[in-house]
Design a protein around this motif. Structure first.
Motif, PDB file in Angstrom:
ATOM      1  N   TRP A  93       2.606   1.793  -3.264  1.00  0.00           N
ATOM      2  CA  TRP A  93       1.965   2.250  -4.208  1.00  0.00           C
ATOM      3  C   TRP A  93       1.520   3.746  -3.964  1.00  0.00           C
ATOM      4  O   TRP A  93       1.354   4.432  -5.003  1.00  0.00           O
ATOM      5  N   ARG A  94       1.034   4.112  -2.621  1.00  0.00           N
ATOM      6  CA  ARG A  94       0.808   5.425  -2.295  1.00  0.00           C
ATOM      7  C   ARG A  94       1.901   6.257  -2.684  1.00  0.00           C
ATOM      8  O   ARG A  94       1.831   7.571  -3.065  1.00  0.00           O
ATOM      9  N   SER A  95       3.039   6.020  -2.427  1.00  0.00           N
ATOM     10  CA  SER A  95       4.246   6.816  -2.685  1.00  0.00           C
ATOM     11  C   SER A  95       4.607   7.222  -4.109  1.00  0.00           C
ATOM     12  O   SER A  95       4.689   8.349  -4.584  1.00  0.00           O
ATOM     13  N   ARG A  96       4.257   6.130  -4.977  1.00  0.00           N
ATOM     14  CA  ARG A  96       4.390   6.414  -6.400  1.00  0.00           C
ATOM     15  C   ARG A  96       3.197   7.270  -6.951  1.00  0.00           C
ATOM     16  O   ARG A  96       3.409   8.155  -7.619  1.00  0.00           O
ATOM     17  N   ARG A  97       2.274   7.192  -6.442  1.00  0.00           N
ATOM     18  CA  ARG A  97       0.915   7.955  -6.879  1.00  0.00           C
ATOM     19  C   ARG A  97       1.295   9.424  -6.205  1.00  0.00           C
ATOM     20  O   ARG A  97       0.889  10.210  -6.949  1.00  0.00           O
ATOM     21  N   LEU A  98       1.503   9.528  -5.048  1.00  0.00           N
ATOM     22  CA  LEU A  98       1.812  11.030  -4.529  1.00  0.00           C
ATOM     23  C   LEU A  98       2.720  11.649  -5.096  1.00  0.00           C
ATOM     24  O   LEU A  98       2.778  12.954  -5.550  1.00  0.00           O
ATOM     25  N   THR A  99       3.747  11.103  -5.942  1.00  0.00           N
ATOM     26  CA  THR A  99       4.966  11.692  -6.648  1.00  0.00           C
ATOM     27  C   THR A  99       4.245  12.175  -7.956  1.00  0.00           C
ATOM     28  O   THR A  99       5.101  13.275  -8.311  1.00  0.00           O
ATOM     29  N   ARG A 100       3.424  11.735  -8.432  1.00  0.00           N
ATOM     30  CA  ARG A 100       2.879  12.311  -9.610  1.00  0.00           C
ATOM     31  C   ARG A 100       1.553  13.082  -9.497  1.00  0.00           C
ATOM     32  O   ARG A 100       0.991  13.575 -10.367  1.00  0.00           O
ATOM     33  N   ARG A 101       1.501  13.261  -8.232  1.00  0.00           N
ATOM     34  CA  ARG A 101      -0.032  13.823  -7.761  1.00  0.00           C
ATOM     35  C   ARG A 101      -0.100  15.453  -7.733  1.00  0.00           C
ATOM     36  O   ARG A 101      -1.103  15.966  -8.566  1.00  0.00           O
ATOM     37  N   TYR A 111       0.867  -1.121   0.023  1.00  0.00           N
ATOM     38  CA  TYR A 111      -0.086   0.001  -0.013  1.00  0.00           C
ATOM     39  C   TYR A 111       0.837   1.279  -0.012  1.00  0.00           C
ATOM     40  O   TYR A 111       0.472   2.208  -0.819  1.00  0.00           O
ATOM     41  N   ASP A 166       6.857  14.551   0.944  1.00  0.00           N
ATOM     42  CA  ASP A 166       5.342  13.805   1.047  1.00  0.00           C
ATOM     43  C   ASP A 166       5.290  13.069   2.216  1.00  0.00           C
ATOM     44  O   ASP A 166       4.275  12.520   2.730  1.00  0.00           O
TER      45      ASP A 166
END
Length: 461
Positions: free
Chosen positions: A12-20, A9, A272
């Motif tokens: 996935w969260r870190s990769r998503r936040l990087t592009r957020r 989780y 983040d």
């Protein structure tokens, strides 16, 4: 015990936040919400912070009084939220270092001990939830290609931790290399197991580069990550030349996972996870001391914590497009800023200077300036260390790779340092030269080191 689903989780969260975030303003609004929510939780659970912030509103958190390592250790029992005493935690951490068995925990909490190169060792606490979050985040930031490919990770550190062992998941295999073990043994294991990711202090990576250059090491990594020490420009150059690839960096300390390099090799702060205010010590040159508020850790909350590091802000945004702050380099610690006496325009001779000694102001000489002055003196300087014993006395230890005259090299070093001191209106210290003898191991390498404390009665410019 680690939780694989929780690790995935956070990966996935870190990769998503990087592009957020598309811009800095969006990131800062998100941080503000996270921090205020975090402060409410900390007030309820930490006796120390509840008293420390008494009478102050969460909206004014940027003006909360700061803490540092001394306060955190002194208030350890009341600051942490997992009910551990400093005595309990320290006993476990010291026993782990004595036995080299780093698995024991206390109530499921991982306990670690910093190296204490400044003379003040710090304890850190990581809950199982935080350990899983750290693992997922580290994997996301350091393995941007994903987790589908198998990797063998070689981790060279003074002390192991359950935190580091938790990286060994699925196709990732982790091997700890103890820096107290002779290096020849490590070279043999590297040749046999051929790990493709090396995580090590800069001085150790440099030793591996020297071994590769000398033909004693044939294996080459897919990725190298420098940790724990300042990555000196000279070491970076030699390491990258030996292995024909970029050295990546992780900026982590007792206080948290603070930064990592992107694919362009730029070190970005992990905004983040943490908010970092800048206390400028030389705004024109973009040098600042970070003040950390970590809104991702609860076992040992870190809020408005003043680090002792010197960071240099990047002159321009990174080409990767990240809104996270880009750092040109980690220069060292405030403790290693050298100080020289300010030149008095009215001084006529040395005798008069001696009489005015106690009234002199001290001028800061930043480690990065000293480094560049030394390594630019000769391309044959392969190792160096600068130690200041007082404002008038420097020792410079160095090793040459070729046949250049030491007298000629020392003359060049003197000349460059003289130009540097003159430009700062400072008095050139006396210099003693010697042979560089440092060997990588459990003691961190400090290329520029100050071993004296300026007299509090004198002013600092």
């Amino acid at each position: 015990m680690t939780n694989t689903l929780r690790i995935l989780y956070h990966y996935w969260r870190s990769r998503r936040l990087t592009r957020r975030w598309t811009n800095r303003a969006e990131l800062e609004r998100w941080q503000e919400r996270k921090i205020r929510r975090h402060l409410k939780w900390v007030r309820r659970r930490s006796t120390f912070y509840r008293q420390w912030w008494d009478g102050r509103h969460d909206a004014d958190w940027r003006h909360f009084p700061m803490i540092d390592k001394g306060i955190m250790m002194e208030q350890f029992d009341e600051l942490n939220t997992v009910g551990l005493s400093r005595a309990q935690a320290q006993d476990i951490a010291l026993e782990a270092e004595r036995t080299r068995d780093f698995e024991p925990q206390l109530n499921g909490v991982t306990i670690g001990l910093s190296s204490g190169t400044s003379g003040n060792r710090g304890l850190f606490l990581v809950s199982p939830q935080e350990q899983d979050a750290w693992t997922g985040t580290v994997l996301a930031k350091l393995l941007p290609g994903g987790l589908r490919e198998p990797h063998r990770i070689a981790f060279f550190l003074r002390a192991n931790s359950n935190l580091y062992e938790s990286v060994s998941k699925g196709k990732l295999k982790f091997r700890y290399f103890d820096l107290t073990v002779p290096m020849e043994q490590h070279l043999a294991v590297l040749e046999q197991e051929r790990p493709d990711i090396w995580v090590a202090p800069a001085s150790l990576l440099r030793l591996l580069a020297d071994a590769a250059h000398g033909g004693r090491l044939t294996v080459k990594p897919w990725r190298m990550i420098s940790v724990a020490e300042v990555l000196d420009p000279l070491d970076r150059q030699r390491i990258e030349h030996a292995f024909q690839q970029q050295v990546h960096q992780v900026y982590q300390c007792t206080e948290g996972f603070l930064g990592a390099t992107c694919e362009h090799g730029t070190l970005h702060l992990n905004e983040d996870l943490v908010h970092i205010d800048r206390e400028y010590i030389d705004e024109q040159k973009r040098r600042f001391v970070p003040i950390i508020t970590d809104f991702s850790r609860r076992a040992q909350p870190i809020v408005r914590y003043r680090l002792n590091d010197i960071l240099t802000l990047a002159e321009r945004p990174c080409a990767c497009g990240s809104p996270f702050t880009a750092v040109e380099r980690i220069e060292g610690r405030c403790d290693d800023i050298l100080y020289i006496r300010q030149l008095d325009e009215e001084e006529q001779d040395w005798q008069e200077y001696e009489q005015q000694e106690q009234e002199s102001l001290l001028v800061p000489l930043f480690p990065d300036l000293v480094t560049r002055a030394v390594i630019s003196a000769s391309p044959e300087i392969e190792h160096y260390q600068v130690i200041q014993y007082d404002s008038d006395r420097l020792e410079i230890l160095y090793r040459l790779s070729g046949e250049e005259s030491r007298a000629a090299v020392e003359a060049q070093i003197r000349e460059r340092l003289k130009q540097l001191c003159t430009g700062l209106d400072g008095v050139m210290p006396a210099i003693r030269f010697g042979e560089y003898t440092f060997e990588p191991g459990p003691v961190k390498l400090r290329r520029v080191e100050r071993r004296w404390k300026p007299d509090g009665d004198r002013g600092l410019v």
